[in-house]
Design an enzyme around this catalytic site. Structure first.
Site, PDB file in Angstrom:
ATOM      1  N   ALA A 222       0.838  -1.205   0.000  1.00 34.98           N
ATOM      2  CA  ALA A 222       0.000   0.000   0.000  1.00 34.98           C
ATOM      3  C   ALA A 222       0.869   1.250   0.000  1.00 34.98           C
ATOM      4  CB  ALA A 222      -0.907   0.004   1.232  1.00 34.98           C
TER       5      ALA A 222
ATOM      6  N   SER B 160      11.751   1.003  -3.253  1.00 32.09           N
ATOM      7  CA  SER B 160      11.751   1.552  -4.614  1.00 32.09           C
ATOM      8  C   SER B 160      13.127   2.058  -5.022  1.00 32.09           C
ATOM      9  CB  SER B 160      10.765   2.727  -4.642  1.00 32.09           C
ATOM     10  OG  SER B 160      10.983   3.524  -5.771  1.00 32.09           O
TER      11      SER B 160
ATOM     12  N   GLU C 297      13.493   4.716  -6.343  1.00 34.88           N
ATOM     13  CA  GLU C 297      13.471   6.153  -6.014  1.00 34.88           C
ATOM     14  C   GLU C 297      14.318   6.445  -4.773  1.00 34.88           C
ATOM     15  OE1 GLU C 297      11.741   9.075  -7.422  1.00 34.88           O
ATOM     16  OE2 GLU C 297      12.051   7.702  -9.073  1.00 34.88           O
TER      17      GLU C 297
ATOM     18  N   TYR D 175       8.212  11.209  -1.766  1.00 30.94           N
ATOM     19  CA  TYR D 175       7.934   9.775  -1.911  1.00 30.94           C
ATOM     20  C   TYR D 175       9.209   8.968  -1.654  1.00 30.94           C
ATOM     21  CZ  TYR D 175       7.214   5.295  -4.306  1.00 30.94           C
ATOM     22  OH  TYR D 175       7.157   3.956  -4.614  1.00 30.94           O
TER      23      TYR D 175
HETATM   24  P1  NAP Z   1      -0.369   1.363  -7.217  1.00 31.03           P
HETATM   25  O1  NAP Z   1      -0.919   0.719  -8.450  1.00 31.03           O
HETATM   26  O2  NAP Z   1      -0.407   2.847  -7.100  1.00 31.03           O
HETATM   27  O3  NAP Z   1      -1.148   0.704  -5.981  1.00 31.03           O
HETATM   28  C1  NAP Z   1      -1.054   1.257  -4.688  1.00 31.03           C
HETATM   29  C2  NAP Z   1      -1.992   0.503  -3.770  1.00 31.03           C
HETATM   30  O4  NAP Z   1      -1.945   1.117  -2.479  1.00 31.03           O
HETATM   31  C3  NAP Z   1      -3.466   0.554  -4.213  1.00 31.03           C
HETATM   32  O5  NAP Z   1      -4.077  -0.655  -3.853  1.00 31.03           O
HETATM   33  C4  NAP Z   1      -4.023   1.693  -3.381  1.00 31.03           C
HETATM   34  O6  NAP Z   1      -5.414   1.624  -3.170  1.00 31.03           O
HETATM   35  C5  NAP Z   1      -3.276   1.419  -2.074  1.00 31.03           C
HETATM   36  N1  NAP Z   1      -3.286   2.568  -1.178  1.00 31.03           N
HETATM   37  C6  NAP Z   1      -3.016   3.859  -1.454  1.00 31.03           C
HETATM   38  N2  NAP Z   1      -3.147   4.607  -0.353  1.00 31.03           N
HETATM   39  C7  NAP Z   1      -3.535   3.776   0.640  1.00 31.03           C
HETATM   40  C8  NAP Z   1      -3.854   3.946   2.005  1.00 31.03           C
HETATM   41  N3  NAP Z   1      -3.834   5.151   2.599  1.00 31.03           N
HETATM   42  N4  NAP Z   1      -4.198   2.856   2.739  1.00 31.03           N
HETATM   43  C9  NAP Z   1      -4.260   1.635   2.160  1.00 31.03           C
HETATM   44  N5  NAP Z   1      -3.992   1.411   0.870  1.00 31.03           N
HETATM   45  C10 NAP Z   1      -3.626   2.470   0.111  1.00 31.03           C
HETATM   46  O7  NAP Z   1       1.134   0.916  -6.975  1.00 31.03           O
HETATM   47  P2  NAP Z   1       1.917  -0.351  -7.573  1.00 31.03           P
HETATM   48  O8  NAP Z   1       2.570   0.072  -8.836  1.00 31.03           O
HETATM   49  O9  NAP Z   1       1.059  -1.529  -7.521  1.00 31.03           O
HETATM   50  O10 NAP Z   1       3.100  -0.484  -6.505  1.00 31.03           O
HETATM   51  C11 NAP Z   1       2.961  -1.322  -5.350  1.00 31.03           C
HETATM   52  C12 NAP Z   1       3.950  -0.878  -4.294  1.00 31.03           C
HETATM   53  O11 NAP Z   1       5.277  -0.966  -4.812  1.00 31.03           O
HETATM   54  C13 NAP Z   1       3.800   0.562  -3.843  1.00 31.03           C
HETATM   55  O12 NAP Z   1       4.186   0.618  -2.492  1.00 31.03           O
HETATM   56  C14 NAP Z   1       4.795   1.324  -4.697  1.00 31.03           C
HETATM   57  O13 NAP Z   1       5.174   2.507  -4.041  1.00 31.03           O
HETATM   58  C15 NAP Z   1       5.917   0.314  -4.772  1.00 31.03           C
HETATM   59  N6  NAP Z   1       6.753   0.349  -5.971  1.00 31.03           N
HETATM   60  C16 NAP Z   1       6.191   0.349  -7.212  1.00 31.03           C
HETATM   61  C17 NAP Z   1       7.006   0.319  -8.328  1.00 31.03           C
HETATM   62  C18 NAP Z   1       6.451   0.308  -9.716  1.00 31.03           C
HETATM   63  O14 NAP Z   1       7.205   0.615 -10.655  1.00 31.03           O
HETATM   64  N7  NAP Z   1       5.198  -0.084  -9.914  1.00 31.03           N
HETATM   65  C19 NAP Z   1       8.411   0.304  -8.167  1.00 31.03           C
HETATM   66  C20 NAP Z   1       8.932   0.294  -6.877  1.00 31.03           C
HETATM   67  C21 NAP Z   1       8.103   0.308  -5.775  1.00 31.03           C
HETATM   68  P3  NAP Z   1      -6.457   2.244  -4.238  1.00 31.03           P
HETATM   69  O15 NAP Z   1      -6.584   1.209  -5.329  1.00 31.03           O
HETATM   70  O16 NAP Z   1      -7.690   2.418  -3.430  1.00 31.03           O
HETATM   71  O17 NAP Z   1      -5.855   3.517  -4.737  1.00 31.03           O
HETATM   72  O1  G4F Z   2       6.032   6.999 -14.641  1.00 26.04           O
HETATM   73  P1  G4F Z   2       6.556   7.905 -13.596  1.00 26.04           P
HETATM   74  O2  G4F Z   2       5.582   8.775 -12.904  1.00 26.04           O
HETATM   75  O3  G4F Z   2       7.332   6.954 -12.588  1.00 26.04           O
HETATM   76  P2  G4F Z   2       8.458   7.227 -11.474  1.00 26.04           P
HETATM   77  O4  G4F Z   2       8.465   8.642 -11.042  1.00 26.04           O
HETATM   78  O5  G4F Z   2       9.732   6.679 -11.986  1.00 26.04           O
HETATM   79  O6  G4F Z   2       7.913   6.371 -10.252  1.00 26.04           O
HETATM   80  C1  G4F Z   2       7.410   5.052 -10.442  1.00 26.04           C
HETATM   81  O7  G4F Z   2       8.456   4.117 -10.331  1.00 26.04           O
HETATM   82  C2  G4F Z   2       9.083   4.073  -9.030  1.00 26.04           C
HETATM   83  C3  G4F Z   2      10.158   2.988  -9.092  1.00 26.04           C
HETATM   84  O8  G4F Z   2      11.381   3.526  -9.016  1.00 26.04           O
HETATM   85  C4  G4F Z   2       8.042   3.705  -7.992  1.00 26.04           C
HETATM   86  F1  G4F Z   2       8.642   3.613  -6.774  1.00 26.04           F
HETATM   87  C5  G4F Z   2       6.942   4.735  -7.991  1.00 26.04           C
HETATM   88  O9  G4F Z   2       5.941   4.337  -7.076  1.00 26.04           O
HETATM   89  C6  G4F Z   2       6.336   4.807  -9.387  1.00 26.04           C
HETATM   90  O10 G4F Z   2       5.719   3.570  -9.655  1.00 26.04           O
HETATM   91  O11 G4F Z   2       7.689   8.848 -14.214  1.00 26.04           O
HETATM   92  C7  G4F Z   2       8.785   8.310 -14.909  1.00 26.04           C
HETATM   93  C8  G4F Z   2       9.565   9.441 -15.564  1.00 26.04           C
HETATM   94  C9  G4F Z   2       9.928  10.571 -14.622  1.00 26.04           C
HETATM   95  O12 G4F Z   2      11.255  10.954 -14.846  1.00 26.04           O
HETATM   96  C10 G4F Z   2       9.006  11.715 -15.004  1.00 26.04           C
HETATM   97  O13 G4F Z   2       9.560  13.010 -14.783  1.00 26.04           O
HETATM   98  O14 G4F Z   2       8.737  10.019 -16.561  1.00 26.04           O
HETATM   99  C11 G4F Z   2       8.860  11.434 -16.486  1.00 26.04           C
HETATM  100  N1  G4F Z   2       7.675  12.042 -17.086  1.00 26.04           N
HETATM  101  C12 G4F Z   2       7.680  12.849 -18.185  1.00 26.04           C
HETATM  102  N2  G4F Z   2       6.442  13.276 -18.447  1.00 26.04           N
HETATM  103  C13 G4F Z   2       6.392  11.932 -16.653  1.00 26.04           C
HETATM  104  C14 G4F Z   2       5.630  12.707 -17.521  1.00 26.04           C
HETATM  105  N3  G4F Z   2       5.861  11.236 -15.629  1.00 26.04           N
HETATM  106  C15 G4F Z   2       4.514  11.310 -15.466  1.00 26.04           C
HETATM  107  N4  G4F Z   2       3.950  10.574 -14.463  1.00 26.04           N
HETATM  108  N5  G4F Z   2       3.715  12.083 -16.272  1.00 26.04           N
HETATM  109  C16 G4F Z   2       4.232  12.813 -17.313  1.00 26.04           C
HETATM  110  O15 G4F Z   2       3.508  13.497 -18.029  1.00 26.04           O
END
Ligand code: NAP
Ligand code: G4F
Length: 371
Positions: free
Chosen positions: A110, A157, A159, A180
């Site tokens: 979450a 992450s 990040e 974040y």
């Molecule tokens: P996501 O699609 O944004 O899903 C986030 C989940 O957290 C959703 O189920 C959301 O619920 C829930 N949530 C948000 N706020 C909450 C709260 N206050 N209490 C309880 N649940 C809450 O993210 P994801 O891409 O699946 O990523 C999963 C995890 O991995 C996250 O912690 C993210 O930060 C981390 N992560 C993601 C990536 C990536 O590239 N995807 C990379 C590294 C780390 P709702 O559906 O109701 O919004």
């Molecule tokens: O797709 P993004 O928003 O992903 P970001 O910031 O890399 O974060 C995601 O990956 C992380 C893993 O390292 C997770 F931890 C995090 O929860 C999330 O899932 O942006 C990717 C890149 C950035 O550099 C951003 O500046 O795309 C660039 N970007 C350019 N135009 C944009 C846009 N990002 C978004 N969201 N929207 C734009 O219009």
């Protein structure tokens, strides 16, 4: 749509039933089960025979769409997926859910997971991402003290590496660049501290970006594939983006949840970087996706300063050697396949919308200007 049962009334009934019949079925709890990763992980664990419990936050609209394919009514015989209302901002609810679900494995996914949004909602992000992890750890500490053998996965992450130059591995210094990233780093260190202080099995996965057709529509990959598909089908004309030069190590979410599970099957709790080892710029992703669907993107893409971040993570590329060696994990889906998979999915959605539009129905115009 999925029906979330009332956490307490459901959970009490569920526990009574289980107390009578002790089974060897493994139980897992996933926070963030409605998100991209949560839905893939739930599918994986169900396929492995787990009973899966998910924490779902209450919303005024359905937020369980990604679970529709695996949901069965909990009253049905043999149901293996149970949802409980809860929120990372409230510790008491988390404790109730632990009591009800009695999991052996917990995956804390979450999060307010949008980096750009974390600059606008810094305090909220810290509460959910950093203190939210602490709440789970405190609940797990008490749960373990009551004699439960439990393992906790904390979703970290790339990040957290932020400005540290690539390649990044488990020894790379952290240098987060957003509220974040800072919050995820706090959660990471809370997890390490609880492992060392209380001997809990708590493991951090440090995952680089991973995407899929289920990716939230405001992350850049999905924003691009969705908009290009809509442009191709004549449903919109412009796509507004920010920084096209940032580089990311993009993998496929289905591969990454397998790594999460493997991390919790290790003999010792350890932290792992999970990545493909290949990085591409946002511009490359855009070009590849536009080529795939035959859209001349230069005519449609405009820059909007709203999508730039006050501090950017310019370049991440992970070194997942440790995961390869210890977990036997390697990504299966390549960058080109990922782009194609996401484009195909969004083209199909756009075709459906175009059909509705041509029949005179109103279709949503959102898409050109989201974070
Ligand atoms: P996501 O699609 O944004 O899903 C986030 C989940 O957290 C959703 O189920 C959301 O619920 C829930 N949530 C948000 N706020 C909450 C709260 N206050 N209490 C309880 N649940 C809450 O993210 P994801 O891409 O699946 O990523 C999963 C995890 O991995 C996250 O912690 C993210 O930060 C981390 N992560 C993601 C990536 C990536 O590239 N995807 C990379 C590294 C780390 P709702 O559906 O109701 O919004
Ligand atoms: O797709 P993004 O928003 O992903 P970001 O910031 O890399 O974060 C995601 O990956 C992380 C893993 O390292 C997770 F931890 C995090 O929860 C999330 O899932 O942006 C990717 C890149 C950035 O550099 C951003 O500046 O795309 C660039 N970007 C350019 N135009 C944009 C846009 N990002 C978004 N969201 N929207 C734009 O219009």
């Amino acid at each position: 749509m999925v029906n979330v049962t009332d956490s307490l009334s459901h959970s009490r009934g569920h526990r009574k039933k289980r107390d009578k019949v002790k089974t060897s079925v493994k139980r897992a709890l996933i926070t963030g089960i409605t998100g991209q990763d949560g839905s893939f992980l739930a599918e994986l664990l169900l396929a492995k025979g787990y009973e899966v419990h998910g924490m779902v936050r209450r919303a005024s609209t359905f937020n369980t769409e990604r679970l529709d394919a695996i949901y069965a009514d909990p009253h049905e015989h043999g149901a293996k997926l149970f949802l409980h209302y809860g929120d990372s901002s409230e510790g008491a609810g988390i404790r109730h859910i632990l009591e009800a679900a009695q999991p052996e494995e917990i995956y804390n996914l979450a999060a307010q997971s949008h980096v750009r949004v974390s600059f606008d909602q810094a305090e909220y992000t810290a509460n959910v991402v950093a203190t939210g992890a602490l709440r789970i750890l405190e609940a797990v500490r008490d749960y373990a003290a009551r004699g439960h053998a439990v393992r906790l996965y904390q979703a970290g992450s790339s990040e957290m590496f932020g400005a540290s130059p690539p390649p990044q591995n488990e020894s790379t210094p952290f240098y987060p660049r957003s509220p974040y990233g800072v919050s995820k780093l706090a959660a990471h260190w809370y997890a390490v501290n609880y492992r060392e202080a209380y001997g809990l099995f708590v493991a951090n996965g440090i995952l680089f970006n991973h995407e899929s057709p289920r990716r939230g529509e405001t992350f850049v990959t999905r924003k691009i594939t969705r908009a290009l598909a809509r442009i191709k089908l004549g449903l919109q004309d412009k796509l507004y983006l920010g920084n096209l030069e940032a580089r990311r190590d993009w993998g496929y979410a289905g591969d990454y949840v397998e790594a999460m599970w493997r991390i919790l099957q290790q003999p010792e709790a350890e932290d792992f970087v999970i990545a493909t080892g290949e990085s591409h710029s946002v511009r490359e992703f855009l070009e590849r996706a536009a080529d795939y669907c035959g859209v001349p993107w230069q005519r449609h893409v405009e820059r909007d300063s709203r999508y730039f971040r006050p501090t950017e993570v310019d370049n991440v590329c992970g070194d997942a050697s440790k995961a390869r060696e210890k977990l036997g994990w390697a990504p299966k889906v390549k960058f080109e396949e990922l782009v194609a998979m996401m484009m195909e999915h969004d083209l199909e959605l756009a075709r459906q919308q175009a059909t509705l539009a041509s029949a005179g129905h109103r279709v949503s115009g959102r898409g050109a200007s989201q974070s």
